[in-house]
Design a protein around this motif. Structure first.
Motif, PDB file in Angstrom:
ATOM      1  N   ILE A  24       0.882  -1.158   0.000  1.00 51.57           N
ATOM      2  CA  ILE A  24       0.000   0.000   0.000  1.00 51.57           C
ATOM      3  C   ILE A  24       0.924   1.213   0.000  1.00 51.57           C
ATOM      4  N   GLU A  25       0.718   2.105  -0.932  1.00 47.07           N
ATOM      5  CA  GLU A  25       1.658   3.214  -1.126  1.00 47.07           C
ATOM      6  C   GLU A  25       1.695   4.202   0.024  1.00 47.07           C
ATOM      7  N   CYS A  38      10.559 -22.050  10.995  1.00 50.28           N
ATOM      8  CA  CYS A  38      10.463 -22.591   9.631  1.00 50.28           C
ATOM      9  C   CYS A  38      10.896 -21.600   8.559  1.00 50.28           C
ATOM     10  N   GLY A  39      11.198 -20.362   8.961  1.00 46.38           N
ATOM     11  CA  GLY A  39      11.691 -19.392   7.994  1.00 46.38           C
ATOM     12  C   GLY A  39      10.628 -18.552   7.308  1.00 46.38           C
ATOM     13  N   ASP A  40       9.360 -18.707   7.692  1.00 47.52           N
ATOM     14  CA  ASP A  40       8.311 -17.875   7.104  1.00 47.52           C
ATOM     15  C   ASP A  40       8.480 -16.429   7.563  1.00 47.52           C
ATOM     16  N   SER A  41       8.170 -15.504   6.680  1.00 45.25           N
ATOM     17  CA  SER A  41       8.170 -14.088   7.051  1.00 45.25           C
ATOM     18  C   SER A  41       7.034 -13.392   6.321  1.00 45.25           C
ATOM     19  N   ILE A  42       6.499 -12.356   6.967  1.00 44.46           N
ATOM     20  CA  ILE A  42       5.417 -11.595   6.348  1.00 44.46           C
ATOM     21  C   ILE A  42       5.583 -10.121   6.679  1.00 44.46           C
ATOM     22  N   SER A  43       5.233  -9.307   5.705  1.00 44.05           N
ATOM     23  CA  SER A  43       5.121  -7.869   5.906  1.00 44.05           C
ATOM     24  C   SER A  43       3.680  -7.529   5.547  1.00 44.05           C
ATOM     25  N   LEU A  44       2.883  -7.259   6.574  1.00 42.63           N
ATOM     26  CA  LEU A  44       1.471  -6.953   6.388  1.00 42.63           C
ATOM     27  C   LEU A  44       1.283  -5.445   6.430  1.00 42.63           C
ATOM     28  N   GLN A  45       0.509  -4.942   5.497  1.00 43.34           N
ATOM     29  CA  GLN A  45       0.163  -3.527   5.494  1.00 43.34           C
ATOM     30  C   GLN A  45      -1.355  -3.400   5.483  1.00 43.34           C
ATOM     31  N   MET A  46      -1.840  -2.437   6.285  1.00 48.57           N
ATOM     32  CA  MET A  46      -3.274  -2.172   6.347  1.00 48.57           C
ATOM     33  C   MET A  46      -3.509  -0.671   6.317  1.00 48.57           C
ATOM     34  N   ARG A  47      -4.581  -0.298   5.670  1.00 48.53           N
ATOM     35  CA  ARG A  47      -5.040   1.085   5.739  1.00 48.53           C
ATOM     36  C   ARG A  47      -6.363   1.053   6.479  1.00 48.53           C
ATOM     37  N   VAL A  48      -6.364   1.693   7.646  1.00 44.03           N
ATOM     38  CA  VAL A  48      -7.550   1.712   8.507  1.00 44.03           C
ATOM     39  C   VAL A  48      -8.047   3.147   8.595  1.00 44.03           C
ATOM     40  N   ASP A  49      -9.288   3.353   8.210  1.00 40.69           N
ATOM     41  CA  ASP A  49      -9.906   4.674   8.285  1.00 40.69           C
ATOM     42  C   ASP A  49     -11.152   4.579   9.143  1.00 40.69           C
ATOM     43  N   ASP A  50     -11.246   5.461  10.137  1.00 45.57           N
ATOM     44  CA  ASP A  50     -12.402   5.496  11.038  1.00 45.57           C
ATOM     45  C   ASP A  50     -12.715   4.128  11.632  1.00 45.57           C
ATOM     46  N   GLY A  51     -11.654   3.385  11.985  1.00 47.57           N
ATOM     47  CA  GLY A  51     -11.833   2.092  12.633  1.00 47.57           C
ATOM     48  C   GLY A  51     -12.210   0.944  11.720  1.00 47.57           C
ATOM     49  N   VAL A  52     -12.182   1.179  10.400  1.00 43.75           N
ATOM     50  CA  VAL A  52     -12.547   0.142   9.429  1.00 43.75           C
ATOM     51  C   VAL A  52     -11.330  -0.172   8.550  1.00 43.75           C
ATOM     52  N   ILE A  53     -11.060  -1.448   8.365  1.00 42.59           N
ATOM     53  CA  ILE A  53      -9.950  -1.874   7.505  1.00 42.59           C
ATOM     54  C   ILE A  53     -10.373  -1.676   6.054  1.00 42.59           C
ATOM     55  N   GLU A  55      -8.144  -1.513   3.424  1.00 41.98           N
ATOM     56  CA  GLU A  55      -7.259  -2.229   2.510  1.00 41.98           C
ATOM     57  C   GLU A  55      -6.263  -3.030   3.333  1.00 41.98           C
ATOM     58  N   ALA A  56      -5.914  -4.216   2.850  1.00 43.07           N
ATOM     59  CA  ALA A  56      -4.898  -5.051   3.493  1.00 43.07           C
ATOM     60  C   ALA A  56      -4.109  -5.758   2.407  1.00 43.07           C
ATOM     61  N   LYS A  57      -2.786  -5.655   2.503  1.00 44.28           N
ATOM     62  CA  LYS A  57      -1.898  -6.298   1.532  1.00 44.28           C
ATOM     63  C   LYS A  57      -0.725  -6.905   2.281  1.00 44.28           C
ATOM     64  N   PHE A  58      -0.046  -7.821   1.616  1.00 46.54           N
ATOM     65  CA  PHE A  58       1.097  -8.464   2.254  1.00 46.54           C
ATOM     66  C   PHE A  58       2.163  -8.818   1.231  1.00 46.54           C
TER      67      PHE A  58
END
Length: 142
Positions: A24-25, A38-53, A55-58
């Motif tokens: 998410i830009e 096990c070597g798993d990794s994640i970078s989660l990004q969320m855009r939350v406006d007024d308490g509502v998700i 957008e979510a990307k990873f």
């Protein structure tokens, strides 16, 4: 086709064609988590406006269960209030621990494909990594 085969296909579909993969830009909360066992990794990004998700990307590296779970989770939480998403985190955690839950509570039917993971304790951390990132991102101030 058995139910296990169907579930395997759903998991592989999310792994090979992940939903919401990317960045998410602007205006995103970012949470980076690793599963060192096990070597798993994640970078989660969320855009939350007024308490509502909104957008979510990873982005991430890992096994099919880890990345499929991230794909399913990002699909399931878009449009939810933060409290609703945190309830799903709890529900998913209980599902992974093998508890009987009402799978209909999830807004995305594909999550049911991960029910078999609870039979493999070593894989539970794989399935819950993205969900832990979601929980951290919603609970910690940014």
């Amino acid at each position: 086709m058995s139910l296990d085969d169907l579930y395997r296909r759903v998991i592989m579909d999310h792994y090979q064609r992940p939903r919401n993969r990317g960045r998410i830009e602007e205006g995103a909360v970012t949470v980076d988590l690793n599963n060192p066992t096990c070597g798993d990794s994640i970078s989660l990004q969320m855009r939350v406006d007024d308490g509502v998700i909104q957008e979510a990307k990873f982005l991430g590296e890992g096994c099919s269960i880890s990345l499929a779970s991230a794909s399913m989770m990002t699909e399931a939480v878009k449009g939810l209030k933060q409290e609703q998403a945190l309830e799903l985190v709890d529900l998913f955690s209980r599902l992974m621990q093998g508890e009987e839950i009402d799978i209909e509570q999830f807004p995305l039917e594909d999550i049911e494909a991960l029910t078999g993971v609870s039979k493999f304790p070593a894989r539970i951390k794989c399935a819950t990594l993205a969900w832990k990132a979601l929980e951290k991102g919603l609970k910690e101030p940014h």
